[in-house]
Scaffold this motif. Structure first.
Motif: not given
Ligand SMILES: Nc1ncnc2c1ncn2[C@@H]1O[C@H](COP(=O)(O)OP(=O)(O)O)[C@@H](O)[C@H]1O
Ligand SMILES: [Mg+2]
Lengths: 315, 388
Positions: B170, B164, B160-161, B139-140, B143-144, B157, B136
């Motif tokens: 992931a 989501s 991204l939210e 992955t985050e 992506q960021v 960020r 997790a």
């Protein structure tokens, strides 16, 4: 000549070194009730197990209604109703469920099955107790259900193995009456017992079995004749019974003496009891016996058994 | 056939007549699934994890992630100390990062972690948490990182939210070195393993309880009476077995249904799972007949059934998963029907195996079933000669 319902020839069976059934032959015709009378351990149940196809004989043959049990067991079993010595019912199930189950095993079903179940419940007087679990039954009721299961499919041959053991007198009488009624309807019955009264009351012919052999066979009267018309005298009381036994054995009219173990009883076979009785009593008291009772009886199967084996039927 | 069904039906009725059976068949197994599921389950907070890494961004991010997951993380200065923590048992799981991992992290490409799983019963579950959390976090971060190329990090960020829901699941960035246990459990959820193991354990146990029931029937004389009717030994055997297998299938279906409703256990292809269960139940029923004919005391048979059922279950992977067995133990386990059934069920459940994939297991199980059923029939015939 009618075809016998049951024809047994030379049945033999050993367990290990012990020969338990030793050359038993029997024949039962339609409508006949034949008794096997013998003490515990005589080999009655073993004989019946072989007749019912539950136990393979070492030797000999069983033919039921013309069908050989050894060759065609399933066909032979169709003609047979067995009422085992030990209760053979499912205690968890009701009388009706027990009957339905064993009826299905006999190939019965549907309306025919329901009708027969109702009929036999009536015969054994359990109609109003048809639905409760049979484990709640009294001993006598269980015995009656046990018999009902054997009757259900109207077998040509009904085998009852000591069906009255451990039953109260009232239930016992009911059982004996229903057996009488069945043979009246033409069913052939093989009835084992160690109670001579039952054999005398029910059976057209009786085989006396001891040590795995049928040592005498015939009608009650034929069997009694074997004793030469001797009577039975029983002394009841206390004292040095061994000495008393020896003393009375010396009286010429006394042919056999037997002590019934555990009880103060001497049973003897006597030629002409009415003449000999005073001598017997005098000898017994002279040898130190305190008499409480004296019984004399005309010859019966008990005296036949005593005569033939030197043993009491029950001891 | 009618005779067979009549006998089977009576077996069912006798079974239902004893209410205590229902507790063992319906309630206890589910309770065990629940207990084992929770033990194996997601709440691993406070479990000790020992970590060594170069101390760069990757190490920091992962440690923070694991701490977020409420694992008790200790950072060690050398890989040897981590090894020692795990082998002494002061950590359930050890994680080693190297410089390459840091570089990969920076470059946003898949990196390798070494995860050392301890030997306690909790350890595999903690490993799962460590892995999942690492994935997790990684992955985050990726992506960021990707979004950052469009603007500053805070905006990224937020974007991204918002996105989501649209972001693909992931990708696997964390790679565990060769770890057969982890591979075997891939795809297993919290309650899944426990449910299979308990299903087999309890179906076998409760079916073996046909043994004392058969002894009771022999003592009650009803078996003799059945055989005095025009019934063959094979029919009697088939009837007794059918009654018991039906109970086993009902119990199995119930455990499967209830565990999937209550705990979300997935069973894979239902048809294939039931096929395995059927053959497995036949073995148990046959074994029960063998015991019920050889033994004359109900108490002894009950003891043998429970003891035997537990031992077979334990050896066959229904208490500790087979994946943790040494090679020798694994070979011993192959003698039990449980091992083959556990193996087949695991494949059906985790890898979506079809009937063709589990044919080898089914074949072995079927051979076992035939063996015990034939033996049971022979013994049943012989037992009629024994007065009881
Ligand atoms: N399965 C068996 N194994 C060994 N001995 C047996 C067996 N069945 C019966 N016996 C013996 O055979 C004898 C006859 O028994 P049984 O036929 O039950 O007599 P009964 O029914 O006349 O009382 C007894 O001594 C009994 O102990
Ligand atoms: Mg007997």
């Amino acid at each position: 000549m009618t075809t016998p319902v049951l024809q047994v020839e030379g049945l033999r069976r050993s367990f290990g070194p012990a020969t338990v059934v030793d050359g038993v032959s029997l024949r039962i015709d339609p409508g006949e009730t034949v008794g096997l009378l013998g003490p515990n351990g005589a080999g009655k149940t073993t004989t019946i197990s072989m007749i019912a196809g539950l136990l393979r004989p070492d030797d000999g043959s069983v033919v039921i209604q013309g069908v050989d049990m050894g060759a065609e067991p399933l066909a032979a079993k169709r003609h047979l109703g067995l009422v085992p010595q030990d209760l053979a019912i499912y205690p968890e199930l009701s009388a009706r469920s027990n009957l339905s189950f064993f009826g299905r095993l006999q190939g019965m079903r549907g309306a025919d099955l329901r009708r027969r179940v109702a009929e036999v419940l009536e015969v054994v007087g359990l109609t109003d107790r048809a639905t409760g679990a049979s484990k709640t039954f009294s001993g006598g009721m269980k015995r009656r259900l046990n018999i009902a299961i054997g009757l259900l499919h109207e077998p040509r041959l009904l085998i009852l193995d000591e069906p009255t053991v451990g039953v109260d007198p009232q239930s016992r009488n009911a059982i004996l009456e229903s057996v009488e009624a069945l043979s009246g309807e033409g069913m052939a019955v093989l009835y084992t017992t160690h109670y001579m009264e039952e054999a005398e009351r029910l059976c057209d012919r009786i085989g006396i079995i001891d040590g795995g052999q049928i040592i005498a066979e015939g009608t009650r009267d034929e069997l009694v004749e074997l004793t030469g018309g001797a009577d039975t005298v029983t002394l009841v009381g206390e004292g040095p019974l061994d000495e008393v036994e020896a003393a009375v054995a010396g009286i010429p009219a006394v042919r056999e003496v037997r002590r019934v173990a555990g009880e103060g009883r001497l049973v003897m076979v006597v030629q002409g009891a009415p003449q000999a009785i005073s001598a017997i009593v005098a000898t017994a008291t002279g040898a130190g016996m305190t008499l409480r009772d004296v019984e004399t009886s005309r010859p019966d199967l008990e005296s036949v058994f005593l005569h033939l084996t030197g043993k009491a039927l029950r001891d | 056939m009618r005779v067979v069904l009549a006998i089977a039906w009576v077996e069912l009725r006798r079974f239902l007549a004893d209410r205590s059976n229902l507790f063992f068949v319906l309630i206890l197994p589910l309770a065990m699934v629940a207990v084992i599921g929770w033990q194996f389950g997601s709440d691993r907070s406070g479990s000790p994890v020992s970590v060594h890494g170069p101390g760069g961004a990757a190490t920091e991010a992962l440690v923070a992630g694991w701490e977020d997951a409420e694992l008790a993380v200790t950072v060690r200065t050398t890989p040897e100390l981590v090894q020692e923590d795990v082998s002494r048992g002061s950590a359930e799981v050890g994680v080693l990062l190297d410089a390459e991992a840091e570089t990969a992290w920076r470059d946003g490409i898949p990196m390798e972690l070494e995860i050392i799983t301890g030997s306690s019963s909790q350890a595999p579950a903690v490993t799962q948490v460590v892995r999942a959390q690492a994935e997790a976090v990684a992955t985050e971060a990726t992506q960021v990182g990707l979004l950052e190329t469009f603007g500053d990090a805070t905006e990224a960020r937020a974007a991204l939210e918002d996105a989501s829901a649209l972001v693909p699941p992931a990708q696997l960035l964390v790679q565990q070195p060769e770890d057969p246990v982890a591979v075997a459990f891939e795809g297993a959820e919290q309650f899944d393993n426990g449910a299979v193991a308990q299903l087999l354990l309890f179906v076998f146990l409760s079916t073996l309880n046909a043994a004392p029931a058969l002894i009771k029937a022999r003592r009650d004389g009803v078996v003799r009476r059945t055989m005095a009717a025009p019934v063959t030994t094979a029919q009697a055997m088939a009837g007794l077995t059918t009654g018991r297998v039906v109970i086993a299938l009902v119990q199995g279906a119930y455990i499967m249904l209830a565990s999937s409703l209550l705990f979300g256990v997935r069973w894979g292809s239902l048809g294939v799972a039931v096929a395995v269960l059927l053959v497995f139940g036949l073995i148990a029923a046959g074994a029960a007949m063998v015991i019920g004919v050889l033994v004359d005391s109900e108490g002894a048979a009950s003891g043998l059934a429970v003891g035997g059922g537990l031992v077979l279950g334990a050896v066959g992977g229904s208490m500790v998963p087979l994946e943790f067995y040494s090679d020798t133990l694994r070979q011993v386990a192959q003698l039990t029907p449980h091992a083959w059934a556990n193996d087949a069920m695991a494949q059906i459940q985790r890898q979506g195996a079809g009937i063709a994939d589990v044919l080898p297991q089914l074949g072995v199980l079927a051979a076992m079933a035939v063996g015990v059923l034939v033996l049971g029939s022979l013994l049943l015939r012989r037992s009629l000669a024994r007065a009881m």
